[in-house]
Write a protein that holds these residues in place. Structure first.
Motif, mmCIF file in Angstrom:
data_model
loop_
_atom_site.group_PDB
_atom_site.id
_atom_site.type_symbol
_atom_site.label_atom_id
_atom_site.label_comp_id
_atom_site.label_asym_id
_atom_site.label_seq_id
_atom_site.Cartn_x
_atom_site.Cartn_y
_atom_site.Cartn_z
ATOM 1 N N CYS A 18 98.102 33.178 118.918
ATOM 2 C CA CYS A 18 99.052 33.654 119.910
ATOM 3 C C CYS A 18 99.175 35.160 119.749
ATOM 4 O O CYS A 18 99.463 35.650 118.643
ATOM 5 C CB CYS A 18 100.410 32.975 119.735
ATOM 6 N N ASP B 32 96.714 20.897 129.420
ATOM 7 C CA ASP B 32 97.931 21.568 129.894
ATOM 8 C C ASP B 32 97.612 22.575 130.999
ATOM 9 O O ASP B 32 98.346 22.680 131.990
ATOM 10 C CB ASP B 32 98.619 22.287 128.731
ATOM 11 N N SER C 134 98.339 30.969 133.749
ATOM 12 C CA SER C 134 96.983 30.890 133.211
ATOM 13 C C SER C 134 96.032 31.646 134.122
ATOM 14 O O SER C 134 96.273 31.775 135.334
ATOM 15 C CB SER C 134 96.536 29.432 133.085
ATOM 16 N N ASP D 144 107.406 29.408 124.142
ATOM 17 C CA ASP D 144 106.508 28.329 123.709
ATOM 18 C C ASP D 144 106.114 27.369 124.825
ATOM 19 O O ASP D 144 105.580 26.296 124.568
ATOM 20 C CB ASP D 144 107.133 27.523 122.558
ATOM 21 N N GLN D 145 106.350 27.731 126.067
ATOM 22 C CA GLN D 145 105.992 26.895 127.210
ATOM 23 C C GLN D 145 104.897 27.597 128.010
ATOM 24 O O GLN D 145 104.985 28.803 128.286
ATOM 25 C CB GLN D 145 107.214 26.654 128.104
ATOM 26 N N LEU D 146 103.845 26.849 128.373
ATOM 27 C CA LEU D 146 102.783 27.395 129.209
ATOM 28 C C LEU D 146 103.326 27.673 130.610
ATOM 29 O O LEU D 146 103.765 26.751 131.300
ATOM 30 C CB LEU D 146 101.615 26.411 129.290
ATOM 31 N N TYR E 58 102.330 32.102 127.528
ATOM 32 C CA TYR E 58 103.408 31.234 127.065
ATOM 33 C C TYR E 58 104.718 32.010 127.016
ATOM 34 O O TYR E 58 104.764 33.151 126.523
ATOM 35 C CB TYR E 58 103.087 30.677 125.671
ATOM 36 N N ASP F 162 95.035 21.888 125.008
ATOM 37 C CA ASP F 162 95.399 23.075 125.775
ATOM 38 C C ASP F 162 94.745 23.074 127.155
ATOM 39 O O ASP F 162 95.356 23.480 128.150
ATOM 40 C CB ASP F 162 95.002 24.339 125.011
#
Length: 224
Positions: free
Chosen positions: A212, A17, A64, A59-61, A56, A14
């Motif tokens: 999550c 990413d 942040s 399901d995609q980052l 997310y 993670d």
């Protein structure tokens, strides 16, 4: 809001990413004099008082933010790096701050999900209330000051300055804890339940795998 989730970043995969997302978000912008050549991960990301979150979507980052608790006993944060003369006397008085940094949004998705900045900054106001911080700090480029004043009721604490290695002037703004109710009254997106806050900020990382957590603004408003 039903299609996004928060996750506290803790695994090496993670973090990789998140570092890659920061790279994609920062390099195209004229902020840093030197371009980053590898994923942007720093020692501060791993300090005990650091919270790195990923947002997310499907399901995609996609976004942040790093959040630090700043007190007289914690390691220096980015705001301290630039504005220690302003913050040091306040820390000596016992004040505690939330310092958000490394705010990154996927540049390809941002035009299609315009709420991403607010959904990400929602973490910082939630943490300010939940942790009982005196202020949430905003270390931002000067051109963004009007936005933070309008949306968050922020006030300038120091600046502007032109730090070495940057192309921009920066200012330090502060959002007092008492302003969070005002922020939520203007934008229901910022409401949350205590269950959400505890899942995000109070979990023992060695006890559970990364969770999550979906935003709970709708449930908080219905309960109210």
């Amino acid at each position: 809001m039903d299609s996004v989730e928060y996750r506290r970043i803790s695994t090496p995969e993670d973090f990789e990413d998140v570092g890659a997302l920061r790279l994609r978000a920062f390099n195209p912008r004229d902020i840093y004099e030197s371009k980053f050549e590898s994923p942007v991960i720093e020692p501060l990301d791993f300090e005990p008082d650091t919270y790195v979150f990923g947002l997310y979507h499907a399901d995609q980052l996609v976004a942040s933010m790093r959040l630090n608790m700043l007190s007289a006993s914690t390691p220096p944060t980015p705001a301290m790096e630039y504005f220690s003369e302003t913050l040091s006397p306040l820390l000596a008085q016992g004040m505690v701050f939330v310092d958000p940094s490394r705010f990154a949004i996927d540049p390809d998705l941002a035009p299609f999900v315009p709420a991403l900045p607010l959904l990400t900054h929602r973490l910082s106001t939630m943490m300010t209330l939940h942790k009982g911080a005196d202020y949430c700090l905003c270390l931002i480029k000067l051109q963004h000051e009007a936005y933070y004043r309008r949306v968050f009721g922020a006030t300038r604490l120091a600046g502007p300055i032109h730090p070495e290695g940057l192309f921009i002037d920066v200012v330090l703004l502060g959002i007092p804890r008492s302003n969070v109710d005002y922020i939520m009254s203007r934008n229901p997106l910022f409401h949350y339940t205590e269950t959400e806050a505890r899942l995000l900020f109070d979990r023992l990382e060695d006890a559970l795998p990364p969770l999550c957590v979906r935003p709970t603004a709708r449930y908080a408003l219905n309960a109210a």
